[in-house]
Motif scaffolding. Sequence first.
Motif, PDB file in Angstrom:
ATOM      1  N   ILE A 167       0.849  -1.188   0.000  1.00  0.00           N
ATOM      2  CA  ILE A 167       0.000   0.000   0.000  1.00  0.00           C
ATOM      3  C   ILE A 167       0.885   1.239   0.000  1.00  0.00           C
ATOM      4  O   ILE A 167       1.824   1.337   0.794  1.00  0.00           O
ATOM      5  N   LEU A 168       0.580   2.180  -0.901  1.00  0.00           N
ATOM      6  CA  LEU A 168       1.411   3.384  -0.986  1.00  0.00           C
ATOM      7  C   LEU A 168       0.600   4.589  -1.422  1.00  0.00           C
ATOM      8  O   LEU A 168      -0.526   4.465  -1.919  1.00  0.00           O
ATOM      9  N   VAL A 169       1.187   5.775  -1.248  1.00  0.00           N
ATOM     10  CA  VAL A 169       0.646   7.034  -1.746  1.00  0.00           C
ATOM     11  C   VAL A 169       1.659   7.591  -2.736  1.00  0.00           C
ATOM     12  O   VAL A 169       2.876   7.465  -2.536  1.00  0.00           O
ATOM     13  N   TYR A 170       1.162   8.215  -3.808  1.00  0.00           N
ATOM     14  CA  TYR A 170       2.051   8.668  -4.880  1.00  0.00           C
ATOM     15  C   TYR A 170       1.398   9.838  -5.602  1.00  0.00           C
ATOM     16  O   TYR A 170       0.170  10.019  -5.508  1.00  0.00           O
ATOM     17  N   PRO A 171       2.166  10.654  -6.332  1.00  0.00           N
ATOM     18  CA  PRO A 171       1.555  11.738  -7.096  1.00  0.00           C
ATOM     19  C   PRO A 171       0.566  11.202  -8.129  1.00  0.00           C
ATOM     20  O   PRO A 171       0.859  10.244  -8.857  1.00  0.00           O
ATOM     21  N   ALA A 172      -0.605  11.808  -8.212  1.00  0.00           N
ATOM     22  CA  ALA A 172      -1.631  11.344  -9.151  1.00  0.00           C
ATOM     23  C   ALA A 172      -1.153  11.432 -10.590  1.00  0.00           C
ATOM     24  O   ALA A 172      -1.526  10.598 -11.427  1.00  0.00           O
ATOM     25  N   SER A 173      -0.314  12.418 -10.893  1.00  0.00           N
ATOM     26  CA  SER A 173       0.167  12.587 -12.266  1.00  0.00           C
ATOM     27  C   SER A 173       1.041  11.422 -12.720  1.00  0.00           C
ATOM     28  O   SER A 173       1.265  11.229 -13.913  1.00  0.00           O
ATOM     29  N   PHE A 192      -7.691   1.751  -5.871  1.00  0.00           N
ATOM     30  CA  PHE A 192      -7.046   3.060  -5.823  1.00  0.00           C
ATOM     31  C   PHE A 192      -8.057   4.139  -5.456  1.00  0.00           C
ATOM     32  O   PHE A 192      -9.269   3.964  -5.628  1.00  0.00           O
ATOM     33  N   GLN A 193      -7.549   5.248  -4.952  1.00  0.00           N
ATOM     34  CA  GLN A 193      -8.381   6.389  -4.580  1.00  0.00           C
ATOM     35  C   GLN A 193      -7.608   7.669  -4.882  1.00  0.00           C
ATOM     36  O   GLN A 193      -6.439   7.799  -4.517  1.00  0.00           O
ATOM     37  N   LEU A 194      -8.261   8.606  -5.554  1.00  0.00           N
ATOM     38  CA  LEU A 194      -7.649   9.882  -5.889  1.00  0.00           C
ATOM     39  C   LEU A 194      -8.026  10.935  -4.849  1.00  0.00           C
ATOM     40  O   LEU A 194      -9.162  10.980  -4.376  1.00  0.00           O
ATOM     41  N   ALA A 195      -7.058  11.772  -4.501  1.00  0.00           N
ATOM     42  CA  ALA A 195      -7.283  12.865  -3.549  1.00  0.00           C
ATOM     43  C   ALA A 195      -7.120  14.192  -4.276  1.00  0.00           C
ATOM     44  O   ALA A 195      -6.118  14.418  -4.964  1.00  0.00           O
ATOM     45  N   LYS A 201     -10.053  21.432  -8.741  1.00  0.00           N
ATOM     46  CA  LYS A 201      -8.635  21.297  -9.061  1.00  0.00           C
ATOM     47  C   LYS A 201      -8.310  19.848  -9.437  1.00  0.00           C
ATOM     48  O   LYS A 201      -9.005  18.920  -9.026  1.00  0.00           O
ATOM     49  N   PRO A 202      -7.251  19.629 -10.229  1.00  0.00           N
ATOM     50  CA  PRO A 202      -6.848  18.256 -10.560  1.00  0.00           C
ATOM     51  C   PRO A 202      -6.406  17.497  -9.309  1.00  0.00           C
ATOM     52  O   PRO A 202      -5.933  18.092  -8.337  1.00  0.00           O
ATOM     53  N   ALA A 203      -6.556  16.193  -9.344  1.00  0.00           N
ATOM     54  CA  ALA A 203      -6.069  15.346  -8.250  1.00  0.00           C
ATOM     55  C   ALA A 203      -4.554  15.482  -8.141  1.00  0.00           C
ATOM     56  O   ALA A 203      -3.852  15.606  -9.147  1.00  0.00           O
ATOM     57  N   ASN A 204      -4.036  15.467  -6.910  1.00  0.00           N
ATOM     58  CA  ASN A 204      -2.580  15.523  -6.768  1.00  0.00           C
ATOM     59  C   ASN A 204      -1.997  14.331  -6.013  1.00  0.00           C
ATOM     60  O   ASN A 204      -0.783  14.179  -5.966  1.00  0.00           O
ATOM     61  N   PRO A 222     -14.447   6.117  -3.885  1.00  0.00           N
ATOM     62  CA  PRO A 222     -14.892   7.486  -4.167  1.00  0.00           C
ATOM     63  C   PRO A 222     -13.755   8.480  -3.941  1.00  0.00           C
ATOM     64  O   PRO A 222     -12.913   8.286  -3.060  1.00  0.00           O
ATOM     65  N   PRO A 223     -13.713   9.558  -4.721  1.00  0.00           N
ATOM     66  CA  PRO A 223     -12.630  10.537  -4.573  1.00  0.00           C
ATOM     67  C   PRO A 223     -12.681  11.246  -3.225  1.00  0.00           C
ATOM     68  O   PRO A 223     -13.741  11.403  -2.625  1.00  0.00           O
ATOM     69  N   LEU A 224     -11.503  11.655  -2.766  1.00  0.00           N
ATOM     70  CA  LEU A 224     -11.379  12.449  -1.544  1.00  0.00           C
ATOM     71  C   LEU A 224     -11.187  13.910  -1.927  1.00  0.00           C
ATOM     72  O   LEU A 224     -10.258  14.245  -2.666  1.00  0.00           O
TER      73      LEU A 224
END
Length: 249
Positions: A167-173, A192-195, A201-204, A222-224
């Motif tokens: 499990i990790l967090v990473y830049p959406a781009s 996956f989940q986008l924040a 604004k675009p997800a980051n 669902p998006p955060l």
Amino acid sequence: MIPDNDETIEDLQLDGLQLIQKKNAFRFGMDSVLLAHFANIRESDTVADFGTGNGVLLFLLKGRKKGKRYYAFEIQEEAAELAERNVRLNRLEDSMTVIHADARDALEYIQPCSVDTVICNPPYGQPGAVLASPSESKSIARNQKEDTLDHMLKGAFSILKGRGKFILVYPASQMFSIMTKLRSHHLEPKVFQLAYPYIHKPANLVLIEAVKDARPTLHTRPPLIIYNQDGSLTNELKSVYHIQEQTEF
């Protein structure tokens, strides 16, 4: 425990846990909080954190009753020493072990196929794509060498149980590239989940759960949305981030 002059002690307001942080070194932010909330970890699980820094991610998991046994890998000596102090500060020596080593050498410290979840808030900066930090510890925490992720993923695969999670967090781009790299190490992205900082604004950030040797089926949560139009935290974020509201995203 009395901190040094260049340190602060933060009250995590989670089960009485506290955290020593260096004033001029890398300090945890919202990405760690979101990752701890996103992680689907059972209370009985064994968890390894790759690149633990001061150990905050494991303390956030512990406070949420996610996991029972924890291993904190950290390659920087100063950060590993700070993580060890935080373990002692919270009297978690029986359940949390700090290992001053590269994640690629995980098998030297943990039995193969024995860990339920490996969690990671990795360096985001691509080689040559970000300015060097005047602080070495900040630079290492924010930037990755060419093979940093490959080392982490190889180490994770070696210690994960069958169907274990990474499990990790990473830049959406960079979502496509990180999912491709996960698959190349036989860690199949499953959820996956986008924040998004604001709804317009675009997800980051993207939060990803991959499973060892799983079949390819990808699900989205669902998006955060982090902030309302007026800059206040959304109600959803207040439920997961109610004590760190002053941290910048």
